[in-house]
Design an enzyme around this catalytic site. Structure first.
Site, PDB file in Angstrom:
ATOM      1  N   THR A 140       0.839  -1.194   0.000  1.00 55.56           N
ATOM      2  CA  THR A 140       0.000   0.000   0.000  1.00 55.56           C
ATOM      3  C   THR A 140       0.878   1.248   0.000  1.00 55.56           C
ATOM      4  O   THR A 140       1.880   1.305   0.725  1.00 55.56           O
ATOM      5  CB  THR A 140      -0.988   0.090   1.193  1.00 55.56           C
ATOM      6  N   ASP A 142      -0.112   3.827   1.255  1.00 51.58           N
ATOM      7  CA  ASP A 142      -0.465   4.526   2.504  1.00 51.58           C
ATOM      8  C   ASP A 142       0.527   4.228   3.638  1.00 51.58           C
ATOM      9  O   ASP A 142       0.593   4.980   4.612  1.00 51.58           O
ATOM     10  CB  ASP A 142      -1.870   4.129   2.981  1.00 51.58           C
ATOM     11  N   GLY A 187      -3.380   8.706   1.211  1.00 55.00           N
ATOM     12  CA  GLY A 187      -2.918   8.080   2.459  1.00 55.00           C
ATOM     13  C   GLY A 187      -4.055   7.827   3.428  1.00 55.00           C
ATOM     14  O   GLY A 187      -3.841   7.341   4.535  1.00 55.00           O
ATOM     15  N   ARG A 188      -5.241   8.257   3.018  1.00 51.41           N
ATOM     16  CA  ARG A 188      -6.450   8.069   3.837  1.00 51.41           C
ATOM     17  C   ARG A 188      -6.246   8.625   5.252  1.00 51.41           C
ATOM     18  O   ARG A 188      -5.964   9.808   5.364  1.00 51.41           O
ATOM     19  CB  ARG A 188      -6.818   6.597   3.854  1.00 51.41           C
ATOM     20  N   LEU A 298      -1.853   9.825  -9.765  1.00 51.75           N
ATOM     21  CA  LEU A 298      -0.479   9.999 -10.280  1.00 51.75           C
ATOM     22  C   LEU A 298       0.549   9.447  -9.302  1.00 51.75           C
ATOM     23  O   LEU A 298       1.537   8.840  -9.695  1.00 51.75           O
ATOM     24  CB  LEU A 298      -0.189  11.492 -10.520  1.00 51.75           C
ATOM     25  N   ARG A 300       0.476   7.033  -7.265  1.00 50.31           N
ATOM     26  CA  ARG A 300       0.596   5.590  -7.047  1.00 50.31           C
ATOM     27  C   ARG A 300       0.862   4.818  -8.343  1.00 50.31           C
ATOM     28  O   ARG A 300       1.005   3.605  -8.311  1.00 50.31           O
ATOM     29  CB  ARG A 300      -0.642   5.049  -6.330  1.00 50.31           C
TER      30      ARG A 300
HETATM   31  O1  F6P Z   1      -5.463   2.615  -0.093  1.00 53.95           O
HETATM   32  C1  F6P Z   1      -4.674   3.223  -1.041  1.00 53.95           C
HETATM   33  C2  F6P Z   1      -5.338   4.442  -1.589  1.00 53.95           C
HETATM   34  O2  F6P Z   1      -4.562   4.885  -2.670  1.00 53.95           O
HETATM   35  C3  F6P Z   1      -5.590   5.565  -0.568  1.00 53.95           C
HETATM   36  O3  F6P Z   1      -4.484   6.371  -0.351  1.00 53.95           O
HETATM   37  C4  F6P Z   1      -6.722   6.297  -1.207  1.00 53.95           C
HETATM   38  O4  F6P Z   1      -7.512   6.996  -0.272  1.00 53.95           O
HETATM   39  C5  F6P Z   1      -7.507   5.182  -1.813  1.00 53.95           C
HETATM   40  O5  F6P Z   1      -6.612   4.136  -2.086  1.00 53.95           O
HETATM   41  C6  F6P Z   1      -8.220   5.529  -3.078  1.00 53.95           C
HETATM   42  O6  F6P Z   1      -8.912   4.419  -3.475  1.00 53.95           O
HETATM   43  P1  F6P Z   1      -9.659   4.225  -4.833  1.00 53.95           P
HETATM   44  O7  F6P Z   1      -8.643   3.958  -5.879  1.00 53.95           O
HETATM   45  O8  F6P Z   1     -10.519   3.049  -4.591  1.00 53.95           O
HETATM   46  O9  F6P Z   1     -10.403   5.493  -5.088  1.00 53.95           O
END
Ligand code: F6P
Length: 407
Positions: A140, A142, A187-188, A298, A300
């Site tokens: 992750t 995060d 990063g939630r 971007l 990730r």
């Molecule tokens: O859990 C990883 C993450 O990239 C978080 O940082 C982010 O809030 C979330 O996933 C976004 O998720 P999704 O791609 O489902 O919108």
């Protein structure tokens, strides 16, 4: 017959496919007959959607491309398995399918939500005396998994953020009038990723003017006042803010601007719009030019700037998971254990999934500055080794070449 199945789950990273490759190669080296991939994780498996990885990774070039390709090659899902007592038939269906494929090891690459799947399936296997081994591979951006020193995927996202913030800082100083740039980082509910913006500062860069993490209660008026003070002394103000910052009543700042409708299977609201909201407040108050920069996906999927350290650790975690399963372990997650800082060295170690599933690891209070607007040098030292070294994309016609699943 020794067959293995692997799935990818949750949000992707720049190196999640390196873990997939680590699983595939190690399983083959250790005598697996077939390595299957779940298409869209456990959700796809329930629908019988699997591929034989030997049929899609046919040569060394495919594997070189796989580790340089962002996102989840097999496709992902955000799916919460019900408890066996809620839907026993679903478990019977899953295990019947795994038995049909003659699976001996089930590997799942994911974060704390995805480890819930490993927990439930390994518990069920134990209760029903199934021989299948279930092992989690951490992943992750995060960096919020418990037990492990850090998670594969974090280092590459942190490298992208630090590099991008450096560029934003240069851009912000271009005019002779004030500009406020607010950079919103994923990063939630954990601030690890936003903290990476601190790495931008150095002998060739002024660094950011503020870092706001979700570990601290966010005060919008105070934030606007902080920016006002910064504007008195600076032409350009660059602030990094977590997507997950919350005000005192528990609402996310992004909820102040727009109604957030989308909630995933794990109950997570989609977080976006924090920077835009704050930039609006600053523009209203001071009449200055503002930029809301939402790094969004971007950060990730930037595999063109992935960290080689991160990529190597992601690969090793995949390999270690196969080894653990073949040694007879189950209900465990591979963790990274930092054994030395200078030189930096990490080893892999399995840990019980119950210590990791559904748990969020936050930035410790002692690594956040007292005023709540920055991070300490200890936190920077923690991140630095994880962003080191590069791996070049394979460039074709001026662009990085990727591999995709044709199905
Ligand atoms: O859990 C990883 C993450 O990239 C978080 O940082 C982010 O809030 C979330 O996933 C976004 O998720 P999704 O791609 O489902 O919108």
């Amino acid at each position: 017959m020794k067959n293995v199945i692997v799935g990818q789950s949750g949000g992707p990273t720049a190196v999640i496919n390196s873990s997939l490759l680590g699983v595939y190669r190690t399983a083959k080296e250790r005598g697996a007959d077939n390595v299957y991939g779940m298409v869209h994780g456990i959700k796809g498996l329930i629908d019988g959607k699997v591929v034989n990885l030997s049929e899609v990774l046919t040569c060394d070039l495919d594997m070189d491309l796989l580790k340089r390709t962002p996102s989840s090659f097999l496709g992902s899902c955000r799916y919460k398995l019900p408890e066996p007592k809620e839907d026993g038939n679903l478990y019977k269906k899953i295990f019947a399918f795994l038995d049909k494929l003659q699976i001996s090891a089930f590997l799942y690459i994911g974060g704390n939500d995805s480890m819930d799947t490993i927990k439930k399936l390994s518990d069920y296997a134990e209760q029903t005396k199934s021989e299948i081994k279930f092992i989690g591979v951490p992943k992750t951006i995060d960096n919020d998994l418990a037990v492990t020193d850090h998670t594969p995927g974090y280092g590459s996202a942190a490298k992208y953020i630090a590099a991008t913030v450096k560029e934003i800082i240069r851009d912000g100083l271009v005019y002779d009038y004030p500009v406020v740039s607010i950079v919103e980082i994923m990063g939630r509910n954990a601030g690890w990723l936003t903290a990476a913006a601190s790495l931008a500062g150095g002998e060739d860069c002024e660094g950011v003017d503020g870092i706001y993490l979700p570990e601290r209660v966010f005060d919008v008026d105070k934030f606007v006042a902080d920016v006002g003070s910064l504007l008195k002394a600076n032409r350009s103000v660059v602030i990094a803010v977590s997507e997950g910052v919350k005000i005192a009543d528990g609402r996310y700042v992004c909820e102040l601007a727009e109604h957030v409708d989308y909630v995933d299977a794990f109950g997570h609201k989609q977080l976006a719009g924090t920077a835009r909201y704050l930039a609006g407040r600053v523009a209203c108050k001071y009449g200055v030019k503002t930029r809301a920069i939402e790094l969004s996906s971007l950060q990730r999927c930037a595999s063109h700037i992935m960290s080689r350290v991160d990529m190597t650790e992601a690969y090793n975690a995949g390999g270690a998971a196969v080894k653990a399963a073949f040694e007879g372990r189950s209900g465990q997650v591979i963790t990274l254990k930092r054994v030395s800082d200078d030189p930096y060295m990490c080893i892999t170690e399995p840990a019980p999934v119950g210590l990791i599933a559904n748990i969020e690891k936050k930035v410790p209070p002692e690594w956040i500055t007292e005023d709540g607007r920055g991070v300490t040098s200890e936190l920077k030292h923690y991140i630095f080794p994880l962003i080191q070294a590069e791996i070049e994309p394979l460039w074709v016609d001026g662009l990085p070449r990727h591999i995709r699943l044709m199905k």
